[in-house]
Design an enzyme around this catalytic site. Structure first.
Site, mmCIF file in Angstrom:
data_model
loop_
_atom_site.group_PDB
_atom_site.id
_atom_site.type_symbol
_atom_site.label_atom_id
_atom_site.label_comp_id
_atom_site.label_asym_id
_atom_site.label_seq_id
_atom_site.Cartn_x
_atom_site.Cartn_y
_atom_site.Cartn_z
ATOM 1 N N ASP A 1 0.867 -1.186 -0.129
ATOM 2 C CA ASP A 1 -0.092 -0.050 0.109
ATOM 3 C C ASP A 1 0.834 1.300 -0.022
ATOM 4 O O ASP A 1 0.679 2.206 0.949
ATOM 5 C CB ASP A 1 -0.919 -0.010 1.115
ATOM 6 C CG ASP A 1 -1.673 -1.311 1.392
ATOM 7 O OD1 ASP A 1 -2.071 -1.847 0.330
ATOM 8 O OD2 ASP A 1 -1.847 -1.570 2.588
ATOM 9 N N GLU B 1 -11.565 0.284 -3.202
ATOM 10 C CA GLU B 1 -10.674 0.984 -2.056
ATOM 11 C C GLU B 1 -9.526 1.608 -2.553
ATOM 12 O O GLU B 1 -9.504 1.579 -3.870
ATOM 13 C CB GLU B 1 -10.130 -0.513 -0.854
ATOM 14 C CG GLU B 1 -9.315 -1.320 -1.699
ATOM 15 C CD GLU B 1 -9.010 -2.574 -0.876
ATOM 16 O OE1 GLU B 1 -9.474 -2.815 0.176
ATOM 17 O OE2 GLU B 1 -8.244 -3.346 -1.376
HETATM 18 O O1 FUB Z 1 -3.232 -3.640 3.626
HETATM 19 C C1 FUB Z 1 -4.489 -3.903 3.774
HETATM 20 C C2 FUB Z 1 -5.519 -3.490 2.991
HETATM 21 O O2 FUB Z 1 -5.172 -4.348 1.682
HETATM 22 C C3 FUB Z 1 -5.505 -2.224 2.365
HETATM 23 O O3 FUB Z 1 -6.064 -1.040 3.243
HETATM 24 C C4 FUB Z 1 -6.243 -2.135 0.896
HETATM 25 O O4 FUB Z 1 -6.190 -1.055 0.278
HETATM 26 C C5 FUB Z 1 -5.514 -3.630 0.564
HETATM 27 O O5 FUB Z 1 -4.391 -3.166 -0.153
#
Ligand code: FUB
Length: 312
Positions: free
Chosen positions: A5, A211
């Site tokens: 991320d 997301e």
């Molecule tokens: O790293 C945990 C979660 O996985 C992140 O918050 C999301 O965007 C995905 O990458």
């Protein structure tokens, strides 16, 4: 050390990278992302794109955050008046994701957290965008990110998704207050429109927001990019202001090795770079990721050349 991320910015002439710090937490894979059990953050930097990487050590740990219990997911950071503001999500003891902010004197921390989460915050994946003197926070994620539990503005332990032909759930945006510690306005939806000017629908899961929101500007146009989650793309949409609406344009990054896809875009010396992750080093373990970068090319018409991580 596993990292994921990556949120990248240029501070003091260097590229600073703010990733999640993946660990083996011993929790099996599920659709809520319980296998992502991260407990702290490190900050990395490089003097030049693709240069040597410095690990600046521990920047913030869950044990230092009074309101947080577990799962420190994707963070971001910005600078204002010589202070650095580090935004991060974590779950409270009751299992609800909230967003927090921590303050440092250096781009690499250490960061001192505020004692409470940001009022009115929810869900995951904060990304802060500076536009002139204004700072905007984007955030949100469905499924394990819990955005579907805030449809009334209050948290509910029941998932509520619009039906397939209704407008999809949206990422969120709010302008930050001058002190950077709270929102200065009620959160709004970041609406993504299709080619006919209609909001993308829940059933359009090749294109709808899941997301990992991010915003960058190129030639005066605002690019809102995000992950489509269960279809594993990083897509982008363009608009003429930070709030949108944004019109869907295409795929920035195709699916990578591993379930999640998450990125950021940073400009340095006139060139743009995509930071992302995959699971190459762990051999495909979805919760043990490693960050990568590639140059990102904008075409003359404002479209972006799609990156394929397997070809990099
Ligand atoms: O790293 C945990 C979660 O996985 C992140 O918050 C999301 O965007 C995905 O990458």
């Amino acid at each position: 050390m596993y990292t994921a991320d990556p949120s990248a910015h240029v501070f003091e002439g260097k590229i600073y990278i703010y990733p999640s710090h993946d660990i083996e937490g011993g929790v099996p894979f599920n659709d809520d992302g319980s296998h992502f059990q991260m407990q702290d953050y490190h900050v990395f930097s490089m003097d030049e794109p693709f240069g040597e990487v410095t690990d600046h050590g521990l920047a913030l740990s869950v044990g230092d955050v009074p309101w947080a219990e577990r799962q420190m997911w994707a963070p971001d950071c910005t600078e204002k008046d010589g202070k650095y503001y580090f935004y991060f999500p974590a779950k409270t003891a009751s299992g609800v994701f909230k967003l927090g902010v921590a303050i440092g004197d250096k781009p690499y921390g250490p960061f001192i957290p505020q004692p409470e989460p940001i009022k009115g915050s929810s869900s995951i994946d904060p990304a802060v965008y500076k536009d002139g003197d204004d700072y905007y926070l984007y955030w949100g994620g469905i499924w394990g990110g819990q955005l579907q539990r805030w449809t009334t503005g209050e948290y509910s332990d029941q998932d509520q998704y619009p039906s397939d032909d209704e407008p999809a759930l949206c990422g969120k945006i709010a302008k930050l207050r001058d002190d950077m510690l709270e929102f200065s306005e009620a959160p709004r939806d970041v609406v993504i429109l299709d080619e006919n000017g209609q909001p993308l629908t829940t059933g359009d899961n090749e294109r709808r927001f899941f997301e990992a929101p991010w915003v960058h500007k190129y030639n005066g146009t605002y690019y809102f990019s995000y992950s489509t989650g269960d279809t594993h793309n990083i897509c982008y949409a363009t608009g003429d202001n930070p709030y949108g609406p944004f019109t869907y344009r295409g795929i920035m990054l195709e699916p990578v090795l591993g379930w999640t896809n998450h990125h950021s875009v940073v400009e340095k010396d006139g060139k743009y770079y995509l930071f992302y992750h995959d699971c190459e080093i762990s051999g495909g373990e979805t919760h043990l990721r490693n960050i990568k970068m590639a140059e990102l090319i904008h075409n003359e018409d404002g479209s972006i050349q799609t990156v394929n991580a397997f070809a990099e």
